[in-house]
Design an enzyme around this catalytic site. Structure first.
Site, PDB file in Angstrom:
ATOM      1  N   ASP A  49      13.347 -29.477  28.057  1.00 58.29           N
ATOM      2  CA  ASP A  49      12.653 -30.219  29.445  1.00 58.29           C
ATOM      3  C   ASP A  49      11.421 -30.226  29.649  1.00 58.29           C
ATOM      4  O   ASP A  49      10.754 -29.878  28.598  1.00 58.29           O
ATOM      5  CB  ASP A  49      13.424 -29.593  30.762  1.00 58.29           C
ATOM      6  CG  ASP A  49      12.785 -28.083  31.105  1.00 58.29           C
ATOM      7  OD1 ASP A  49      11.989 -27.835  30.223  1.00 58.29           O
ATOM      8  OD2 ASP A  49      13.083 -27.565  31.999  1.00 58.29           O
ATOM      9  N   CYS A  65      13.590 -24.499  27.099  1.00 55.68           N
ATOM     10  CA  CYS A  65      13.129 -24.671  28.616  1.00 55.68           C
ATOM     11  C   CYS A  65      12.090 -23.687  29.029  1.00 55.68           C
ATOM     12  O   CYS A  65      11.548 -23.068  28.182  1.00 55.68           O
ATOM     13  CB  CYS A  65      14.292 -25.056  29.498  1.00 55.68           C
ATOM     14  SG  CYS A  65      15.260 -23.399  29.838  1.00 55.68           S
ATOM     15  N   GLY A  66      11.643 -23.554  30.261  1.00 55.11           N
ATOM     16  CA  GLY A  66      10.590 -22.613  30.527  1.00 55.11           C
ATOM     17  C   GLY A  66      11.067 -21.242  30.105  1.00 55.11           C
ATOM     18  O   GLY A  66      10.307 -20.478  29.765  1.00 55.11           O
ATOM     19  N   THR A  67      12.374 -20.518  30.517  1.00 50.50           N
ATOM     20  CA  THR A  67      12.893 -19.420  30.159  1.00 50.50           C
ATOM     21  C   THR A  67      13.874 -19.477  28.746  1.00 50.50           C
ATOM     22  O   THR A  67      14.094 -18.427  28.451  1.00 50.50           O
ATOM     23  CB  THR A  67      13.655 -18.861  31.355  1.00 50.50           C
ATOM     24  OG1 THR A  67      14.750 -19.513  31.661  1.00 50.50           O
ATOM     25  CG2 THR A  67      12.773 -18.323  32.578  1.00 50.50           C
ATOM     26  N   HIS A 101      25.660 -12.473  12.719  1.00 47.48           N
ATOM     27  CA  HIS A 101      26.701 -11.925  13.295  1.00 47.48           C
ATOM     28  C   HIS A 101      27.436 -12.970  14.132  1.00 47.48           C
ATOM     29  O   HIS A 101      28.650 -12.753  14.269  1.00 47.48           O
ATOM     30  CB  HIS A 101      26.332 -10.772  14.158  1.00 47.48           C
ATOM     31  CG  HIS A 101      26.175  -9.318  13.418  1.00 47.48           C
ATOM     32  ND1 HIS A 101      25.999  -8.059  13.706  1.00 47.48           N
ATOM     33  CD2 HIS A 101      25.872  -9.284  12.118  1.00 47.48           C
ATOM     34  CE1 HIS A 101      25.676  -7.230  13.081  1.00 47.48           C
ATOM     35  NE2 HIS A 101      25.810  -8.003  11.793  1.00 47.48           N
ATOM     36  N   ASN A 102      26.608 -13.761  14.813  1.00 49.49           N
ATOM     37  CA  ASN A 102      27.239 -14.754  15.606  1.00 49.49           C
ATOM     38  C   ASN A 102      27.395 -16.171  15.087  1.00 49.49           C
ATOM     39  O   ASN A 102      27.976 -16.895  16.014  1.00 49.49           O
ATOM     40  CB  ASN A 102      26.572 -14.591  17.031  1.00 49.49           C
ATOM     41  CG  ASN A 102      26.062 -13.321  17.611  1.00 49.49           C
ATOM     42  OD1 ASN A 102      25.071 -12.845  17.731  1.00 49.49           O
ATOM     43  ND2 ASN A 102      27.310 -12.582  17.743  1.00 49.49           N
ATOM     44  N   ARG A 104       7.911 -20.457  28.282  1.00 53.72           N
ATOM     45  CA  ARG A 104       7.163 -19.758  29.327  1.00 53.72           C
ATOM     46  C   ARG A 104       7.121 -18.464  29.046  1.00 53.72           C
ATOM     47  O   ARG A 104       6.331 -17.574  29.665  1.00 53.72           O
ATOM     48  CB  ARG A 104       7.278 -20.156  30.790  1.00 53.72           C
ATOM     49  CG  ARG A 104       7.062 -21.363  31.042  1.00 53.72           C
ATOM     50  CD  ARG A 104       7.708 -21.914  32.509  1.00 53.72           C
ATOM     51  NE  ARG A 104       7.255 -23.313  32.919  1.00 53.72           N
ATOM     52  CZ  ARG A 104       7.798 -23.955  34.024  1.00 53.72           C
ATOM     53  NH1 ARG A 104       8.856 -23.369  34.754  1.00 53.72           N
ATOM     54  NH2 ARG A 104       7.376 -25.042  34.154  1.00 53.72           N
ATOM     55  N   ARG A 152      33.877  -9.373   8.754  1.00 51.39           N
ATOM     56  CA  ARG A 152      34.438  -9.008  10.211  1.00 51.39           C
ATOM     57  C   ARG A 152      34.023  -9.881  11.314  1.00 51.39           C
ATOM     58  O   ARG A 152      34.512  -9.965  12.153  1.00 51.39           O
ATOM     59  CB  ARG A 152      34.185  -7.498  10.320  1.00 51.39           C
ATOM     60  CG  ARG A 152      32.770  -7.253  10.635  1.00 51.39           C
ATOM     61  CD  ARG A 152      32.385  -5.389  10.630  1.00 51.39           C
ATOM     62  NE  ARG A 152      31.090  -5.195  11.184  1.00 51.39           N
ATOM     63  CZ  ARG A 152      30.188  -5.138  10.398  1.00 51.39           C
ATOM     64  NH1 ARG A 152      30.197  -5.462   9.097  1.00 51.39           N
ATOM     65  NH2 ARG A 152      29.096  -4.848  11.058  1.00 51.39           N
ATOM     66  N   HIS A 153      32.918 -10.550  11.224  1.00 48.44           N
ATOM     67  CA  HIS A 153      32.199 -11.251  12.221  1.00 48.44           C
ATOM     68  C   HIS A 153      32.969 -12.666  12.373  1.00 48.44           C
ATOM     69  O   HIS A 153      32.941 -13.272  13.397  1.00 48.44           O
ATOM     70  CB  HIS A 153      30.839 -11.398  11.942  1.00 48.44           C
ATOM     71  CG  HIS A 153      29.986 -10.201  11.795  1.00 48.44           C
ATOM     72  ND1 HIS A 153      29.705  -9.208  12.737  1.00 48.44           N
ATOM     73  CD2 HIS A 153      29.527  -9.603  10.655  1.00 48.44           C
ATOM     74  CE1 HIS A 153      29.217  -8.219  12.568  1.00 48.44           C
ATOM     75  NE2 HIS A 153      29.095  -8.561  11.236  1.00 48.44           N
TER      76      HIS A 153
HETATM   77  C1  RB5 Z   1      11.946 -25.581  35.159  1.00 48.74           C
HETATM   78  O1  RB5 Z   1      10.908 -25.385  36.401  1.00 48.74           O
HETATM   79  C2  RB5 Z   1      12.617 -24.498  34.843  1.00 48.74           C
HETATM   80  O2  RB5 Z   1      13.585 -24.067  35.937  1.00 48.74           O
HETATM   81  C3  RB5 Z   1      13.259 -24.543  33.389  1.00 48.74           C
HETATM   82  O3  RB5 Z   1      12.498 -25.164  32.573  1.00 48.74           O
HETATM   83  C4  RB5 Z   1      14.179 -23.313  32.933  1.00 48.74           C
HETATM   84  O4  RB5 Z   1      13.168 -22.253  32.901  1.00 48.74           O
HETATM   85  C5  RB5 Z   1      15.570 -23.088  33.612  1.00 48.74           C
HETATM   86  O5  RB5 Z   1      16.063 -22.212  33.162  1.00 48.74           O
END
Ligand code: RB5
Length: 149
Positions: A8, A65-67, A98-99, A109, A132-133
């Site tokens: 995003d 994305c941000g997080t 493993h996954n 961010r 095993r995985h």
């Molecule tokens: C955008 O502001 C933010 O919400 C998005 O990038 C993300 O972190 C959502 O999970």
């Protein structure tokens, strides 16, 4: 190896960094957007990368994305996707070993560029261990086929 990548607006700059890094290493990169810092909705890009991985257009995917949370949740809604949100190289290594994660999710961010690139490199250079995985990954697939009562 073909890599599909998407983000995003919050992940746009890191996406560009990762794209350049991957191209310099000889990977073919399929850029699913976004293409500017204009505000957009992360589920659209999570879905797009996820579908390109399960339909075979790309072998692996990277979503940002941000997080890294919203876009990983979105990608994981697509059947066949195992998207792993990683904040360090150990998580990236284990997500593969493993996954058998087929998509890496990153928080722009949360991470500096150098750490993000190192996580990407680890993710792409680590093989699934199998054994095993394998059985556990199959159990994940089974959940996708179960019907909610
Ligand atoms: C955008 O502001 C933010 O919400 C998005 O990038 C993300 O972190 C959502 O999970």
């Amino acid at each position: 190896m073909k890599i599909s990548i998407g983000s995003d607006h919050a992940g746009f700059e890191l996406k560009e960094e990762i794209k350049n890094f991957l191209q310099s290493k000889g990977f073919e990169v399929i850029d699913k957007g976004t293409y500017s810092k204009e505000r957009v909705d992360y589920p659209i890009f999570g879905e797009s990368v996820a579908k390109s991985v399960v339909n075979g257009e790309a072998e692996r995917g990277i979503v940002i994305c941000g997080t890294g949370i919203g876009i990983s949740i979105s990608a994981n809604k697509v059947r066949g996707v195992r998207a792993a949100l990683c904040t360090n190289e150990y998580m990236a290594k284990m997500a593969r070993k493993h996954n058998d994660a087929n998509i890496l999710s990153l928080g722009a961010r949360v991470l500096g560029v150098d750490l993000a690139l190192s996580i990407v490199e680890t993710f792409l250079n680590t093989d699934f261990e199998g054994g095993r995985h394998e059985h556990r990954v199959k159990l994940i697939d089974k959940i996708e086929l179960s019907v909610c009562q």
